[in-house]
Design an enzyme around this catalytic site. Structure first.
Site, PDB file in Angstrom:
ATOM      1  N   VAL A 501       0.820  -1.216   0.000  1.00  0.00           N
ATOM      2  CA  VAL A 501       0.000   0.000   0.000  1.00  0.00           C
ATOM      3  C   VAL A 501       0.853   1.266   0.000  1.00  0.00           C
ATOM      4  O   VAL A 501       2.054   1.223   0.228  1.00  0.00           O
ATOM      5  CB  VAL A 501      -0.963   0.015   1.209  1.00  0.00           C
ATOM      6  N   GLU A 502       0.182   2.404  -0.236  1.00  0.00           N
ATOM      7  CA  GLU A 502       0.810   3.730  -0.295  1.00  0.00           C
ATOM      8  C   GLU A 502       1.951   3.769  -1.312  1.00  0.00           C
ATOM      9  O   GLU A 502       2.995   4.371  -1.088  1.00  0.00           O
ATOM     10  CB  GLU A 502       1.336   4.144   1.088  1.00  0.00           C
ATOM     11  N   GLY A 503       1.758   3.115  -2.446  1.00  0.00           N
ATOM     12  CA  GLY A 503       2.796   2.999  -3.458  1.00  0.00           C
ATOM     13  C   GLY A 503       3.533   1.690  -3.252  1.00  0.00           C
ATOM     14  O   GLY A 503       4.251   1.516  -2.265  1.00  0.00           O
TER      15      GLY A 503
END
Length: 825
Positions: A501-503
């Site tokens: 997640v988050e990139g």
């Protein structure tokens, strides 16, 4: 002889000027003095002096008279530069321009100002924040049973949800003026870390609304009306937020988003209003199944120019707030990732919303991507690194205890060299994680560092993966058998969530860290690109020649420092840390030079050579990590135990830097550039090796003992769950060992020598007391120790009805006692 001496002096002088980074005028004057000296010493004749002087004056005027230089030299270069400059989409530009540069820029520029690091102040926890950790966080942890959450309930218990709302856990980042807690980034990081040592589901539930989500977006961009409408509910927990960005067709590449909003008129609350008709499908949305308000990202189109700009129809990514029960919005089915936190899907077909629901109002139409990128620092710099730190702190404290208690072949397993390979890494990584956590979170309190937070997210979640794997290996069957006693399995299952997640980490490493860092952190590259975009020749001229001088200086500095073992580099401190600071400066100069040469040789092609850019990103990352470790050591008690951990972490960083440079140079596609870079970076070869067995063994021994580092590196672990809590059971055993281990070891030696009669521990202890080999007090202490030792190594087993889902088939006490009943010795 005179000619030889003069030549040598001239070379040394030129080397010194290049090493110091002398400006062009100083170089001009120095060359003029050299010509006069050659004439005065009779080393050149009148004719040669006249010819050399004419060439010198011509070049000096050409290079130092800026109008002439711009017309003759810079203008043609400027034309070529504009042609080869790679295209940059608006999304890429917004990502580049978002956030701030910070300490990573110093490391990238090749000549770090160490005073900035030494003078930087960690964010101190306020009395209110410390009290929240000591009280509210403790109470919330006590309300949660991780086994029941993950295996039975697949959710937090109702009382935990109620407590989270009541105590404003979801409003840590909302300012006090709006009723929130207004905590610092460092405090939020500490809270999430502590909660994650008890339950990852609990930590994720708390951290998501406090990172990228409606609360932060409203704080930064919301209109007064939006803040008044939504913030009170977000503060008191009556509103639960989620944010819908990711979809089936869009992960890390937000530009691929198919979700669309079209501006037009429609009906809302019985009135005709200007609004947006939305069609969207989102997945992997944390808190979606329980959300009451949805932050939604979509591409906005205004075909009729109703927003006021008739020349513009495509606005790009836009963010809006939509009530979850709004007509047309469908909260879909749950996903089930590696932990039981709420995560699911959101869909909408022909959902009409007023334009005023755009976060920030209609004026912020099309500015959603910039908003998201600027706010990502919370998720990347606080929340996900906190999960990594929680894994490090738990593994450090628990693996140390287990390695001391668990015996094989009559020896504590923590003393086996093979095991120490893993426990030494756990100690070094745990030290690294806490150093990065406090440094990065404190940075977020001072600015919005986009590159640093990307480094922290990638490397701290990767270290989480490594440290959890090592912990699983050391604890073996204890770790793989799931149940109420297991404190490792959930982290093992949930680690890929943090990685993704988050990139996603692959993208972050291969594209973002160096791709963004090289442009944002470089002293000249981004300004040169901006000058080209604005067609500003005077600005480009000044930057270009500054850049040339910069590159020459960094090349000479890197080569010289490599040649001298970094002895000419600067260190802000004396003592143990000084060699590490000098090596960091050496590699900082090498990174600056290699980056310049790479961008000059490959140009826009570098954007597609992800393996190369990733390795330079690794260099930048490890320089930042090493800075964090050195700073953390200097801020600490500086004991021998502390130094051992810092040495492990710094030796590892320097090895990773050298290894990344070696891989980068070996795979560089241009042969002559490979030779130049290897000469500059490793003029005497690569002397950096992995962490030595001696240093690793020292850390591995310390992890088994009570000491100051153990407490400093595990201060956020929730340890007060009691003897029936998986961590609490280990804590109880550890405390017992401090009083009783000496007596147990006395008994253990007697038993191993075959001097005691009996088949069970109780029989042998009775025999030892009867024969006067141990006192009654010693025997009681040994018995107490042996009981908690057995508890430490025990695992859970269940009835087939319980495993099949009939959770009423067995009570927790029955499960817990099963292991004790299985004992035969």
């Amino acid at each position: 002889m005179t000619a030889l001496v003069t030549t040598l002096v001239a070379v040394l002088a030129a080397w010194a000027l290049a090493f110091a980074g002398a400006p062009l005028l100083v170089w001009t004057a120095a060359i003029g003095v050299l010509l006069l000296a050659l004439k005065g010493l009779g080393l050149i004749g009148t004719t040669a002096f006249a010819i050399a002087g004419t060439v010198f004056v011509t070049l000096a005027l050409l290079l130092n008279l800026r109008p002439l230089r711009r017309a003759v030299l810079t203008a043609p270069i400027f034309g070529v530069f504009k042609k080869v400059l790679p295209e940059m989409s608006s999304t890429e530009r917004e990502a580049l321009e978002a956030g701030d540069t910070w300490w990573e820029a110093e490391m990238f520029r090749g000549r770090p100002d160490w005073n900035k690091l030494i003078d930087f102040k960690y964010t101190a926890l306020t009395p209110e924040e410390q009290s929240f950790l000591d009280n509210e966080c403790e109470e919330l942890c006590k309300l949660c049973d991780d086994w029941k959450i993950e295996f039975e309930q697949k959710d937090l218990p109702p009382e935990a949800w109620a407590y989270i709302r009541e105590k404003k856990f979801l409003a840590m980042l909302i300012k006090k003026e709006y009723g929130g807690l207004g905590f610092s980034a460092n405090a939020q990081s500490a809270v999430v870390t502590k909660l994650a040592t008890k339950s990852i589901t609990m930590a994720v539930t708390v951290m998501v609304p406090n990172s990228l989500g409606p609360g932060e977006l409203l704080m930064h961009y919301g209109t007064d009306q939006q803040k008044k409408q939504w913030l009170p509910g977000l503060v008191d927990g009556s509103e639960l937020p989620c944010f819908g960005l990711t979809g089936p067709e869009v992960g890390s590449d937000a530009t691929a988003m198919p979700d669309l909003g079209v501006v037009g008129y429609g009906e809302h609350e019985g009135k005709k209003v200007l609004g947006i008709t939305l069609n969207f499908s989102k997945r992997y949305i944390t808190l979606a199944p329980v959300a009451t308000v949805v932050g939604l990202a979509f591409k906005l189109r205004d075909p009729d120019g109703l927003l006021g700009d008739k020349s513009k129809s495509e606005y790009g990514i836009t963010c809006a707030l939509v009530p979850a029960k709004h007509p047309g919005v469908q909260i879909g089915r749950r996903h089930y990732p590696g932990a039981a936190f709420m995560n699911g899907t959101i869909h909408g077909k022909d959902v009409f919303i007023p334009v005023d629901w755009i976060i920030g109002g209609p004026a912020m139409a099309g500015k959603g991507w910039r908003m998201l990128v600027e706010c990502l620092s919370a998720g990347r710099g606080i929340s996900l690194p906190a999960l990594g730190t929680a894994a490090g702190q738990t593994a450090y404290r628990m693996t140390g205890a287990y390695g001391r208690f668990r015996r094989q072949f009559k020896v504590s397993i923590g003393k086996f060299e093979g095991v120490q390979e893993a426990t030494g890494r756990i100690g070094g990584y745990a030290y690294t994680l806490e150093a990065m956590r406090v440094m990065t979170a404190s940075a977020v309190d001072h600015c919005a560092p986009s590159v640093v937070t990307a480094i922290a997210k990638y490397h701290m979640t990767e270290l989480m993966r490594k440290i959890v794997t090592d912990g699983m290996d050391v604890m073996a069957g204890k770790a793989i058998q799931q149940g109420p006693r297991n404190f490792m399995a959930t982290a093992y299952k949930a680690t890929p969530v943090a990685i993704t997640v988050e990139g996603a980490n692959i993208l972050t490493r291969n594209l973002m860290i160096f791709g963004q860092g090289a442009i944002r952190c470089h002293e000249y590259v981004f300004p040169e690109m901006e000058a080209a975009r604005e067609n500003d020749l005077p600005a480009f001229d000044k930057l270009l020649f500054g850049h040339i001088g910069f590159s020459v200086n960094r090349a000479v500095r890197a080569f010289t420092l490599g040649l001298t073992g970094a002895r000419l580099a600067r260190s802000p401190v004396d003592g143990e840390m000084a060699p590490y600071f000098r090596d960091m400066e050496r590699f900082s100069a090498a990174l600056a030079f290699c980056s310049d040469l790479t961008m000059g040789v490959l140009g826009g092609k570098l954007k597609f050579l992800e393996r190369l850019s990733a390795r330079l990103g690794d260099v930048l990352s490890q320089l930042y990590i090493a800075s964090c470790v050195a700073k953390y050591y200097l801020e600490g008690p500086k004991t021998e135990a502390e130094l051992a951990h810092a040495r492990w972490a710094l030796d590892h960083c320097l090895y990773e830097i050298a290894n990344a440079f070696d891989g980068f140079i070996r795979n560089f596609p241009v042969a002559w550039a490979r030779g130049v870079m290897r000469l500059v970076v490793f003029p005497l070869g690569n002397r950096f090796k992995p962490v030595s067995d001696r240093v690793n063994a020292r850390v591995a021994d310390l992890i088994l003992e009570p000491n100051d580092v153990r407490e400093r590196l595990s201060w956020l672990v929730f340890v007060n769950g009691g003897e029936h809590d998986p961590v609490g059971r280990m804590e109880h055993a550890w405390k017992v060992s401090q009083d009783c281990e000496e007596a147990y070891l006395k008994f253990f030696k007697l038993a191993n020598k075959g001097e005691l009669a009996g088949d069970t521990v109780a029989d042998r202890l009775r025999d030892a007391v009867t024969r006067g080999l141990m006192t009654r007090e010693e025997a009681d202490q040994a018995d107490t120790y042996d009981k908690v030792r057995y508890e430490v190594i025990s695992t859970d087993d269940f009835s087939k009805e319980y495993i099949a889902g009939n959770y009423d088939a067995e009570r927790a006490e029955v499960i817990e006692m099963a292991a004790v009943r299985a004992r035969v010795a």
